[in-house]
Design a protein around this motif. Structure first.
Motif, PDB file in Angstrom:
ATOM      1  N   THR A 191      53.301 -19.337  55.783  1.00 56.46           N
ATOM      2  CA  THR A 191      53.041 -18.036  56.422  1.00 56.46           C
ATOM      3  C   THR A 191      52.787 -18.219  57.914  1.00 56.46           C
ATOM      4  O   THR A 191      53.215 -17.398  58.725  1.00 56.46           O
ATOM      5  CB  THR A 191      51.843 -17.310  55.765  1.00 56.46           C
ATOM      6  N   GLY A 296      50.424  -9.629  55.404  1.00 58.51           N
ATOM      7  CA  GLY A 296      49.795  -9.526  54.082  1.00 58.51           C
ATOM      8  C   GLY A 296      50.787  -8.887  53.114  1.00 58.51           C
ATOM      9  O   GLY A 296      51.816  -8.343  53.534  1.00 58.51           O
ATOM     10  N   LEU A 343      59.242 -11.867  56.217  1.00 66.83           N
ATOM     11  CA  LEU A 343      60.389 -11.647  55.335  1.00 66.83           C
ATOM     12  C   LEU A 343      61.253 -10.494  55.827  1.00 66.83           C
ATOM     13  O   LEU A 343      62.452 -10.469  55.591  1.00 66.83           O
ATOM     14  CB  LEU A 343      59.912 -11.389  53.909  1.00 66.83           C
TER      15      LEU A 343
END
Ligand SMILES: NC(=O)c1ccc[n+]([C@@H]2O[C@H](COP(=O)([O-])OP(=O)(O)OC[C@H]3O[C@@H](n4cnc5c(N)ncnc54)[C@H](O)[C@@H]3O)[C@@H](O)[C@H]2O)c1
Length: 420
Positions: A191, A296, A343
């Protein structure tokens, strides 16, 4: 389910998808080893799997591994904006029915989940728990077929633990997220790097010298703060947990309440798994030109309805960047509609970390098939031997060898007699 039952953007993208899946496989040696074993042993023979995951090149490698292990697999997206359309097309060509289109609306997103469930799964693979909750609410009739499932991310595990606590969960789930070889690497390094990548691709900003506000100093926040610092940003951490705030302070970051950080930050990134973290009182005091992004799981971390209410106009200024002109004249830029930016605007995590996450997935699913009779309707950790084995295999693939305890050391470490 017939392999003709699929809904993707464009089958002609399959060639490109295949090449990218092959490229990712180079960085997934652990999954490759598991795939070779599964091909011989067929642990999923006669097993139907519904998987709700980000449709990326790494997921394709997991899907092919499960298919080669004998599974009848159906795939749908775990986020409306995370699908790679070329990968979805390639998966259909590999005869894995896939239902996922990048930028699908919420109705289509849930329709695709229902389609994946129509295959009457024996195992579920989820990322965020939308598949499991849809199964438990809209298709309760299918639960009787399910032996168990796995959950990929922190937010999904949190939801499923609440579900189990309320005695609503009707089959066992393994929390893949909580394996050490998952969260310490995927959440932190994956991440960290891919969020920076997504924001860079969306904006082409220079990170050096920027004031970057990281909301949430969990595993994702650790990686993100570390990487932003490495690029020369001045990182401010916002936390609600005193231990994590203390850790951030001692890791060398400035720690502030969001009301103070909001006035000085250039870029704000939420990675909390929480709701309305950046809320109306913060948006009201942001600097002109502030950039807001989320990494998140759900798009609820930034209060987008509040941002819209405060605005007099909105325009898409470049891919994944919406400019909101506020009534007081300030401009705020929201990236990727507040959905996970790594993403939405980039390719998600590098394959090398997904190698470990998906090795845990594959081995946990095999574990459920072998052990479901002994499992309750609870959320279970990944068995320790699987976690350790994934670490060993990854080290091996990196050509790293480590020391072993001597017999004397083993004895010493498990005894109390010896002291000063
Ligand atoms: N983008 C991705 O690819 C990706 C990958 C892994 C996880 N995730 C998601 O990222 C989120 C965070 O995951 P994690 O593993 O770091 O979780 P974590 O539980 O380790 O950390 C979350 C942190 O946020 C803090 N927090 C909660 N509410 C807050 C608030 N209002 N203000 C400030 N801090 C707050 C918590 O105290 C905690 O320290 C989850 O939604 C998870 O599912 C996304």
């Amino acid at each position: 389910m017939k392999t003709s039952d699929y809904d993707i953007k464009d089958i002609s993208l399959a060639g490109m998808g295949r090449q990218r899946i092959e490229w990712a496989s180079r960085e997934m040696p652990v999954v490759k080893l598991i795939r070779e074993r599964f091909e011989k042993e067929k642990p999923f023979k006669g097993i139907r799997i519904s998987a709700c995951l980000h449709v990326t090149t790494e997921t394709a490698n997991l899907a092919l591994t499960l298919k080669d292990g004998g599974a009848d697999l159906v795939l749908c997206a775990s986020n409306p904006l995370s699908t790679q359309d070329d990968v979805a097309a390639a998966l259909v060509e590999y005869e894995i029915p896939t239902n996922a289109i990048k930028a699908e609306n919420e109705d289509t997103y849930y329709q695709h989940i229902v389609t994946a469930l129509n295959s009457q799964p024996n195992l579920t693979v989820d990322d965020g728990a939308d598949l499991v909750t849809t199964l438990h609410t809209k298709r309760k009739d299918l639960i009787k077929n399910v032996l168990g499932g796995t959950e990929e991310t922190t937010t999904g595990v949190t939801r499923l633990r609440s579900f189990a606590k309320a005695k609503q969960l009707k089959y066992p789930i393994i929390a893949v997220n909580d394996a050490k070889t998952k969260y310490l690497f995927d959440n932190r390094y994956g991440t960290g790097q891919s969020t920076i990548d997504g924001i860079t691709r969306a904006t082409n900003i220079l990170w050096a010298g920027k004031k970057v506000v990281v909301c949430g100093y969990g595993w994702c926040g650790h990686g993100l703060a570390m990487r932003a610092k490495g690029l020369g940003s001045q990182v401010i951490v916002v936390e609600v947990d005193p231990v994590r705030a203390l850790e951030a302070a001692m890791d060398g970051f400035q720690v502030l309440p969001l009301k103070m950080a909001a006035k000085i930050g250039d870029i704000f990134i939420t990675v909390t798994g929480d709701k309305n973290v950046i809320d109306i009182q913060h948006i009201s005091i942001l600097k002109d030109g502030a950039i807001l992004a989320n990494s998140g799981h759900f798009n609820v971390e930034i209060n987008i309805p509040a941002l819209e209410n405060l605005s007099k106009s909105k325009r898409n200024i470049r891919g994944y960047v919406d400019e909101y002109k506020l009534k007081d004249g300030r401009r705020i830029f929201l990236l990727g509609e507040g959905r996970l930016i790594n993403l939405a605007a980039a390719e998600g995590h590098p394959a090398s970390v997904m190698d470990m996450s998906f090795a845990n997935q594959a081995l946990s699913l095999e574990y459920i098939v072998k052990n479901y009779r002994n499992l309750e309707n609870e959320v279970y950790p990944v068995p320790e031997y699987i976690d350790n084995n994934v670490a060993l295999l990854k080290l091996h693939s990196m050509k790293i060898t480590i020391d072993k305890l001597t017999r004397e050391q083993k004895k010493y470490l498990t005894s109390w007699q010896e002291g000063t």
